[in-house]
Design a protein around this motif. Structure first.
Motif, short mmCIF file in Angstrom:
data_model
loop_
_atom_site.label_atom_id
_atom_site.label_comp_id
_atom_site.label_asym_id
_atom_site.label_seq_id
_atom_site.Cartn_x
_atom_site.Cartn_y
_atom_site.Cartn_z
N SER A 9 42.35 -37.67 -33.39
CA SER A 9 43.11 -38.80 -33.47
C SER A 9 44.43 -38.57 -33.61
N ARG A 10 45.54 -39.02 -33.03
CA ARG A 10 47.10 -38.97 -33.63
C ARG A 10 47.16 -39.83 -34.70
N ASP A 11 46.68 -40.97 -34.67
CA ASP A 11 46.87 -41.97 -35.80
C ASP A 11 45.90 -41.70 -36.89
N ARG A 12 46.05 -40.72 -37.64
CA ARG A 12 44.93 -40.19 -38.57
C ARG A 12 44.35 -41.45 -39.56
N ALA A 13 45.51 -42.23 -40.15
CA ALA A 13 45.30 -43.39 -41.02
C ALA A 13 44.14 -44.25 -40.31
N ARG A 14 44.31 -44.71 -39.11
CA ARG A 14 43.58 -45.62 -38.60
C ARG A 14 42.16 -44.78 -38.24
N ALA A 15 42.22 -43.71 -37.71
CA ALA A 15 40.94 -42.84 -37.48
C ALA A 15 40.22 -42.83 -38.87
N LEU A 16 40.83 -42.71 -40.04
CA LEU A 16 40.14 -42.38 -40.91
C LEU A 16 39.45 -43.68 -41.36
N LEU A 17 39.91 -44.83 -41.44
CA LEU A 17 39.43 -46.03 -41.77
C LEU A 17 38.19 -46.41 -40.59
N VAL A 32 29.91 -46.16 -47.11
CA VAL A 32 31.20 -46.24 -46.50
C VAL A 32 32.34 -45.54 -47.33
N VAL A 33 32.29 -45.95 -48.52
CA VAL A 33 33.53 -45.15 -49.24
C VAL A 33 33.07 -43.73 -49.40
N ALA A 34 32.14 -43.34 -49.68
CA ALA A 34 31.73 -41.82 -49.66
C ALA A 34 32.36 -41.31 -48.40
N ALA A 36 35.83 -41.17 -48.00
CA ALA A 36 36.35 -40.03 -48.89
C ALA A 36 36.07 -38.64 -48.40
N ALA A 37 34.94 -38.39 -47.71
CA ALA A 37 34.61 -37.21 -47.11
C ALA A 37 35.58 -36.81 -46.05
N LEU A 38 35.91 -37.70 -45.01
CA LEU A 38 36.81 -37.55 -43.88
C LEU A 38 38.35 -37.23 -44.35
N TRP A 39 38.69 -38.06 -45.52
CA TRP A 39 40.03 -38.00 -45.94
C TRP A 39 40.15 -36.49 -46.64
N ALA A 40 39.07 -35.92 -47.16
CA ALA A 40 39.04 -34.63 -47.93
C ALA A 40 39.10 -33.61 -46.94
#
Length: 257
Positions: free
Chosen positions: A104-112, A154-156, A159-163
């Protein structure tokens, strides 16, 4: 009500299941780092490996922990097709989340979106695995604890994808994998504490396979996959190392000419 024992073998199954979750998380993070530094088919292959590692680690964590699950007054069996389906669900949803972030180009949206999808998938894997349990009695759940376990999942996952997107150093990956392993284990045991069983004693044979007949061999096989893949990733050169090797070879080729 049947008495539930979540650690029939003492600390062995909780510790071993935590180790499996950490191993899968660490391998998945390292593969995601490799993927983000690659392009084309190489990126896709690294993302598939990352998803399979994280999904395998989560599933193995769940069922290694289940080896220590006992209910007084009843034997326990596992429905084989449902158990395998829970593994496939873990793989598919983690793959969807990892690919969403990786491309994804929009990393924030893809992360959520990826974190929500993956977390719900992990929770689905857990409760599919619980639906595969066969015993003499009825299983019920505390809805508050079920909701809390889904929130933790969901939180875990987020966090995993963010990491995977933001952590690159080996030390940071190690710390992140320990935290993620703790989060996955917390999700599992929160879900297990939501369980209550009303036992109906019976001499009838239960359908399905015992944990030692099916769960244990499969968990050992998947655990071996994690460790072998970890060795492969550790020994394979990074993109930076390949670039440095190629740069070092160019002067040699120039002199030869």
């Amino acid at each position: 009500m049947g008495h539930l024992d979540h650690a029939a073998f003492g600390w062995l199954t909780p510790v071993l299941s935590y180790a499996m979750a950490c191993t899968g998380a660490a391998l998945g993070l390292r593969c995601t780092v490799r993927a983000l530094a690659a392009t084309g088919r190489s990126r896709r292959n690294w993302l598939v490996t990352a998803a399979s590692a994280i999904g395998t680690g989560i599933w193995t964590m769940h069922f290694v922990a289940m080896l220590g699950f006992r209910v007084s007054g009843s034997d326990i069996r596992y429905d084989v097709p449902l158990t395998i389906l829970s593994l496939l669900v873990a793989m598919v949803v983690v793959c969807a989340g990892v690919f969403a972030v990786g491309y994804s180009r929009d990393r924030a949206r893809a992360l959520l979106l990826g974190g929500l999808t993956t977390g719900l998938g992990v929770a689905s894997m857990h409760y599919l695995g619980m639906a595969a349990v066969r015993l003499h009695g009825d299983v019920s759940y505390d809805p508050v604890l079920v909701g809390l376990s889904v929130l933790i999942a969901v939180v875990a996952a987020t966090a995993a994808l963010w990491a995977g997107l933001n952590i690159t150093s080996p030390l940071a990956v190690t710390v992140a994998s320990l935290v993620m392993g703790a989060a996955v284990s917390s999700m599992h045991y929160t879900g297990m504490f939501a369980v209550s069983v009303r036992v109906d004693p019976s001499g009838d044979a239960l359908p399905g396979a015992t944990a030692m007949q099916f769960i244990f061999p499969l968990a050992v096989g998947l655990g071996s996959y994690l460790f072998i893949t970890s060795a492969f990733v550790a020994l394979s050169p990074t993109a930076g190392e390949r670039q440095a090797s190629a740069s070092a070879q160019r002067p040699v080729e120039s002199v030869a000419r």
